[in-house]
Design a protein around this motif. Structure first.
Motif, PDB file in Angstrom:
ATOM      1  N   GLY A 104       0.790  -1.234   0.000  1.00 52.85           N
ATOM      2  CA  GLY A 104       0.000   0.000   0.000  1.00 52.85           C
ATOM      3  C   GLY A 104       0.816   1.275   0.000  1.00 52.85           C
ATOM      4  O   GLY A 104       0.286   2.347   0.311  1.00 52.85           O
ATOM      5  N   LYS A 107      -0.661   4.107  -1.954  1.00 51.17           N
ATOM      6  CA  LYS A 107      -1.849   4.700  -1.315  1.00 51.17           C
ATOM      7  C   LYS A 107      -1.434   5.676  -0.211  1.00 51.17           C
ATOM      8  O   LYS A 107      -2.015   6.748  -0.070  1.00 51.17           O
ATOM      9  N   LYS A 112      -3.997   8.563   0.976  1.00 50.05           N
ATOM     10  CA  LYS A 112      -5.164   7.723   1.258  1.00 50.05           C
ATOM     11  C   LYS A 112      -4.772   6.686   2.307  1.00 50.05           C
ATOM     12  O   LYS A 112      -4.564   5.506   2.013  1.00 50.05           O
ATOM     13  N   SER A 115      -6.970   3.362   2.831  1.00 52.98           N
ATOM     14  CA  SER A 115      -6.721   2.342   1.805  1.00 52.98           C
ATOM     15  C   SER A 115      -5.356   1.703   2.016  1.00 52.98           C
ATOM     16  O   SER A 115      -5.196   0.482   1.835  1.00 52.98           O
ATOM     17  N   GLY A 116      -4.373   2.503   2.396  1.00 52.72           N
ATOM     18  CA  GLY A 116      -3.034   1.974   2.654  1.00 52.72           C
ATOM     19  C   GLY A 116      -3.035   0.955   3.780  1.00 52.72           C
ATOM     20  O   GLY A 116      -2.371  -0.089   3.689  1.00 52.72           O
ATOM     21  N   TYR A 119      -4.536  -2.281   2.514  1.00 47.49           N
ATOM     22  CA  TYR A 119      -3.544  -3.010   1.715  1.00 47.49           C
ATOM     23  C   TYR A 119      -2.576  -3.745   2.630  1.00 47.49           C
ATOM     24  O   TYR A 119      -2.206  -4.890   2.360  1.00 47.49           O
ATOM     25  N   SER A 135      -3.597  -0.259 -10.523  1.00 49.42           N
ATOM     26  CA  SER A 135      -3.451   1.174 -10.248  1.00 49.42           C
ATOM     27  C   SER A 135      -2.277   1.770 -11.009  1.00 49.42           C
ATOM     28  O   SER A 135      -2.356   2.888 -11.519  1.00 49.42           O
TER      29      SER A 135
END
Length: 152
Positions: A104, A107, A112, A115-116, A119, A135
């Motif tokens: 991540g 991210k 973010k 989201s990280g 991940y 991505s």
């Protein structure tokens, strides 16, 4: 240097810092006076000559242009389509997504954090790695601005 301070019905009132106030009929002027016009006064015997100062087109006010860009969040408009998100460097984002995307990193770089963290939690399933490659490919096809930045 004098300045037009008032426009009466029949005359123009001009303020000269040292001489005080001068009233001149409109007929004696060869220009249309406006409020706050800068003028020069010249004495010619009993007559007073008034000339309007030309505005210098090279003045500093004409040369100042300020553009403000918020580096954290920006919107781009393209044919009635508005995209909002975080501004990141395209190259750095793609490199992070390819090599450390499963964790991540891309991210976190984009700001973010939620989201990280997701991940990181699911990195053992390899699903975040697949999503990171997607991505990276998506970011590679985005058009970057003059500084090499994209919005994610």
């Amino acid at each position: 240097m004098a300045k037009v301070i008032k426009l009466d019905l029949e005359e123009v009132v001009i303020s000269n810092g040292e001489a005080g106030i001068v009233r001149i009929p409109y007929e004696e002027l060869d220009f249309k006076p406006e409020l706050h016009d800068e003028v020069e006064l010249y004495q010619d015997g009993d007559n007073l000559i008034v000339t309007k100062c030309k505005k210098n087109s090279d003045s500093i006010e004409d040369k100042i242009h300020i553009n403000i860009v918020n580096e954290n969040s920006q919107q781009q408009s393209n044919n009635n389509y508005v995209q909002a998100g975080k501004v990141v460097n395209k190259t750095v984002y793609i490199i992070l997504a390819v090599f450390l995307g499963g964790l991540g990193a891309h991210k976190f770089y984009a700001g973010k954090t939620g989201s990280g963290i997701m991940y990181l939690i699911f990195c053992w399933t390899w699903i975040p790695s697949v999503l990171a490659i997607i991505s990276a490919i998506s970011a590679a096809f985005k058009k970057s601005d003059g500084n090499g930045n994209i919005i994610v």
